[in-house]
Scaffold this motif. Structure first.
Motif, PDB file in Angstrom:
ATOM      1  N   VAL A  17      71.393  55.099  61.943  1.00 42.09           N
ATOM      2  CA  VAL A  17      72.706  54.424  61.838  1.00 42.09           C
ATOM      3  C   VAL A  17      72.755  53.078  61.607  1.00 42.09           C
ATOM      4  N   THR A  18      73.741  52.887  60.530  1.00 39.50           N
ATOM      5  CA  THR A  18      73.722  51.269  60.050  1.00 39.50           C
ATOM      6  C   THR A  18      75.144  50.730  60.236  1.00 39.50           C
ATOM      7  N   THR A  19      75.344  49.303  60.426  1.00 39.98           N
ATOM      8  CA  THR A  19      76.750  48.601  60.436  1.00 39.98           C
ATOM      9  C   THR A  19      76.362  47.382  60.066  1.00 39.98           C
ATOM     10  N   HIS A  20      77.446  46.686  59.681  1.00 37.36           N
ATOM     11  CA  HIS A  20      77.477  45.464  59.492  1.00 37.36           C
ATOM     12  C   HIS A  20      78.285  44.452  60.362  1.00 37.36           C
ATOM     13  N   TYR A  21      77.879  43.665  61.190  1.00 37.61           N
ATOM     14  CA  TYR A  21      78.536  42.851  61.883  1.00 37.61           C
ATOM     15  C   TYR A  21      78.233  41.244  62.318  1.00 37.61           C
ATOM     16  N   ASP A  22      79.260  40.553  62.091  1.00 34.49           N
ATOM     17  CA  ASP A  22      78.932  39.031  62.172  1.00 34.49           C
ATOM     18  C   ASP A  22      77.728  38.736  61.346  1.00 34.49           C
ATOM     19  N   GLY A  23      78.275  39.046  60.055  1.00 32.67           N
ATOM     20  CA  GLY A  23      77.246  38.452  58.795  1.00 32.67           C
ATOM     21  C   GLY A  23      75.749  39.337  58.840  1.00 32.67           C
ATOM     22  N   GLY A  27      70.480  48.379  61.966  1.00 30.46           N
ATOM     23  CA  GLY A  27      70.167  49.781  61.875  1.00 30.46           C
ATOM     24  C   GLY A  27      69.308  50.172  63.010  1.00 30.46           C
ATOM     25  N   MET A  28      69.517  51.391  63.139  1.00 32.47           N
ATOM     26  CA  MET A  28      68.642  51.927  64.442  1.00 32.47           C
ATOM     27  C   MET A  28      68.410  53.638  64.286  1.00 32.47           C
ATOM     28  N   THR A  29      67.088  53.989  64.660  1.00 28.85           N
ATOM     29  CA  THR A  29      67.064  55.374  64.541  1.00 28.85           C
ATOM     30  C   THR A  29      67.672  55.997  65.685  1.00 28.85           C
ATOM     31  N   CYS A  30      68.133  57.161  65.374  1.00 22.99           N
ATOM     32  CA  CYS A  30      68.917  57.979  66.236  1.00 22.99           C
ATOM     33  C   CYS A  30      68.734  59.369  66.300  1.00 22.99           C
ATOM     34  N   ASN A  31      68.732  60.035  67.324  1.00 23.49           N
ATOM     35  CA  ASN A  31      68.596  61.604  67.297  1.00 23.49           C
ATOM     36  C   ASN A  31      69.694  62.120  68.177  1.00 23.49           C
ATOM     37  N   SER A  32      70.882  61.386  68.671  1.00 20.20           N
ATOM     38  CA  SER A  32      71.699  61.920  69.567  1.00 20.20           C
ATOM     39  C   SER A  32      72.967  62.050  68.490  1.00 20.20           C
ATOM     40  N   GLN A  84      65.845  43.324  63.080  1.00 21.90           N
ATOM     41  CA  GLN A  84      66.653  43.801  62.096  1.00 21.90           C
ATOM     42  C   GLN A  84      66.502  43.477  60.777  1.00 21.90           C
ATOM     43  N   SER A  85      66.081  42.264  60.445  1.00 20.28           N
ATOM     44  CA  SER A  85      65.778  41.882  59.311  1.00 20.28           C
ATOM     45  C   SER A  85      64.680  42.684  58.540  1.00 20.28           C
ATOM     46  N   GLN A  86      63.868  42.862  59.048  1.00 16.03           N
ATOM     47  CA  GLN A  86      62.779  43.644  58.548  1.00 16.03           C
ATOM     48  C   GLN A  86      63.006  45.072  58.359  1.00 16.03           C
ATOM     49  N   ARG A  87      64.046  45.638  59.238  1.00 14.81           N
ATOM     50  CA  ARG A  87      64.098  47.006  58.951  1.00 14.81           C
ATOM     51  C   ARG A  87      64.727  47.450  57.643  1.00 14.81           C
ATOM     52  N   PHE A  88      65.333  46.586  56.791  1.00  8.89           N
ATOM     53  CA  PHE A  88      66.167  46.739  55.843  1.00  8.89           C
ATOM     54  C   PHE A  88      65.190  46.293  54.417  1.00  8.89           C
ATOM     55  N   GLU A  89      64.055  45.646  54.885  1.00  8.66           N
ATOM     56  CA  GLU A  89      63.404  44.989  53.626  1.00  8.66           C
ATOM     57  C   GLU A  89      62.826  45.954  52.928  1.00  8.66           C
ATOM     58  N   GLN A  90      62.933  45.969  51.557  1.00  6.81           N
ATOM     59  CA  GLN A  90      62.178  46.902  50.535  1.00  6.81           C
ATOM     60  C   GLN A  90      62.790  48.470  50.759  1.00  6.81           C
ATOM     61  N   GLN A  91      63.950  48.393  51.312  1.00  8.05           N
ATOM     62  CA  GLN A  91      64.635  49.720  51.393  1.00  8.05           C
ATOM     63  C   GLN A  91      65.557  50.075  50.509  1.00  8.05           C
ATOM     64  N   ASP A  92      65.397  51.150  49.706  1.00 11.24           N
ATOM     65  CA  ASP A  92      66.328  51.649  48.645  1.00 11.24           C
ATOM     66  C   ASP A  92      67.796  51.859  49.362  1.00 11.24           C
ATOM     67  N   SER A  93      68.593  51.351  49.070  1.00  5.94           N
ATOM     68  CA  SER A  93      69.913  51.391  49.637  1.00  5.94           C
ATOM     69  C   SER A  93      71.067  50.913  48.730  1.00  5.94           C
ATOM     70  N   GLU A  94      72.188  51.214  49.315  1.00  2.44           N
ATOM     71  CA  GLU A  94      73.498  50.752  48.635  1.00  2.44           C
ATOM     72  C   GLU A  94      74.572  50.372  49.708  1.00  2.44           C
TER      73      GLU A  94
END
Length: 156
Positions: A17-23, A27-32, A84-94
């Motif tokens: 699950v991802t969001t953008h907040y306060d600039g 993102g976090m892994t979730c199975n619920s 958090q910053s490392q979670r998105f590094e080199q991640q193929d995303s839009e």
């Protein structure tokens, strides 16, 4: 045996699950993750009240659920721990029009407007109305007994 141990026997799908907040992107892994309603389309997921990303997800107004594909175990692990910053590094995303991150390669995705936060013990349940969604062919990543895998359907 603990409740956590017993619940580990329940096999679920795996999402990020991802969001953008306060600039910042969060993102976090979730199975619920689960469906609440089809009309209107609504989904839910839960977050620990003590999670460092709790404020971001409960205050941002929107979020995006990426249903991971069977080959995305490394993505699940990356978004489970660390800064958090490392979670998105080199991640193929839009980035979406609502400023959330959609992970490319996910088998499905649901971008939601947060409509309700329900307190439930040490977690909050986030309910969102689906604004946009998509899917592609592929097997979803599963998690059960503290292991990743793939579920296969029985044909009769």
């Amino acid at each position: 045996m603990s409740i956590k141990e017993a619940m580990s026997r329940f096999t679920t799908g795996v999402t990020v699950v991802t969001t953008h907040y306060d600039g910042q992107d969060w993102g976090m892994t979730c199975n619920s993750f689960n469906t609440v309603s089809l009309e209107p389309a609504m989904v839910l997921w839960s977050i620990r009240k003590e999670a460092n990303s709790h404020q971001a997800f409960t205050q941002s107004g929107s979020y995006l659920v990426n249903v991971l594909q069977a080959n995305q175990k490394d993505t699940a692990m990356r978004f489970a721990t660390g800064p958090q910053s490392q979670r998105f590094e080199q991640q193929d995303s839009e980035r979406t029009a609502h400023n959330n991150i959609r992970l490319n390669g996910s088998v499905a995705w649901f971008e939601c407007r947060l409509t309700q936060v329900v307190s439930a013990g040490d977690h909050d349940i986030l309910i969102g109305e689906v604004m946009h969604f998509g899917s592609q062919e592929g097997q979803g990543l599963a998690y059960g007994n503290r292991n990743f895998g793939v579920l296969s359907a029985f044909k009769e």
